[in-house]
Design a protein around this motif. Structure first.
Motif, PDB file in Angstrom:
ATOM      1  N   ALA A   1       0.976  -1.297   0.083  1.00 53.36           N
ATOM      2  CA  ALA A   1      -0.091  -0.013  -0.029  1.00 53.36           C
ATOM      3  C   ALA A   1       0.816   1.172  -0.164  1.00 53.36           C
ATOM      4  CB  ALA A   1      -0.750  -0.135   1.033  1.00 53.36           C
TER       5      ALA A   1
ATOM      6  N   ARG B   1       0.920   5.951  -1.042  1.00 56.94           N
ATOM      7  CA  ARG B   1      -0.047   7.130  -1.235  1.00 56.94           C
ATOM      8  C   ARG B   1       0.565   7.773  -2.157  1.00 56.94           C
ATOM      9  NH1 ARG B   1      -4.044   7.932   2.278  1.00 56.94           N
ATOM     10  NH2 ARG B   1      -3.822   6.803   4.286  1.00 56.94           N
TER      11      ARG B   1
ATOM     12  N   ILE C   1      -4.707   6.397  -1.799  1.00 57.64           N
ATOM     13  CA  ILE C   1      -4.020   5.219  -1.606  1.00 57.64           C
ATOM     14  C   ILE C   1      -3.905   4.238  -2.788  1.00 57.64           C
ATOM     15  CG2 ILE C   1      -4.253   2.924  -0.304  1.00 57.64           C
ATOM     16  CD1 ILE C   1      -5.247   4.310   2.018  1.00 57.64           C
TER      17      ILE C   1
END
Length: 101
Positions: free
Chosen positions: A37, A39, A45
């Motif tokens: 994950a 950003r 995200i």
């Protein structure tokens, strides 16, 4: 008088995190890789990972307006860690150097 066999320690495989679909037997699944994950600069995200020499990028579908539209979209990009893939000429040169005829 019967002798008892000593108990032997049985090794158990190290447990892995549960990452399979709930109704799919683990034996039927093939793990292709993992996702991380991240950003974006805008704070959105997204997920990224690698599949062979390709980098996978998965983003939430901002254009989803109907249930039949996908929730996420996936893109494939060249792997920045391996951008020097051999060309066909390179492969042929390597093969001709090893083949004596």
């Amino acid at each position: 008088m019967a002798t008892k066999k000593p108990k032997t320690a049985t090794s158990t495989p190290q447990s892995q995190p549960e990452t399979q679909a709930p109704d799919t037997p683990k034996a039927d699944m093939i793990q292709l890789g993992g996702l991380w994950a991240n950003r974006t600069k805008d704070g959105e995200i997204y997920f990224s990972g690698y599949l062979g020499n390709a980098k996978l990028l998965i983003f939430k579908n901002k254009f989803k307006t109907e249930d039949k539209h996908p929730a996420f979209v996936m893109y494939v990009a060249p792997n920045p860690k391996n951008n020097s893939a051999p060309t066909q000429d390179d492969i042929e040169k390597d093969l001709s150097a090893d083949i004596p005829f």
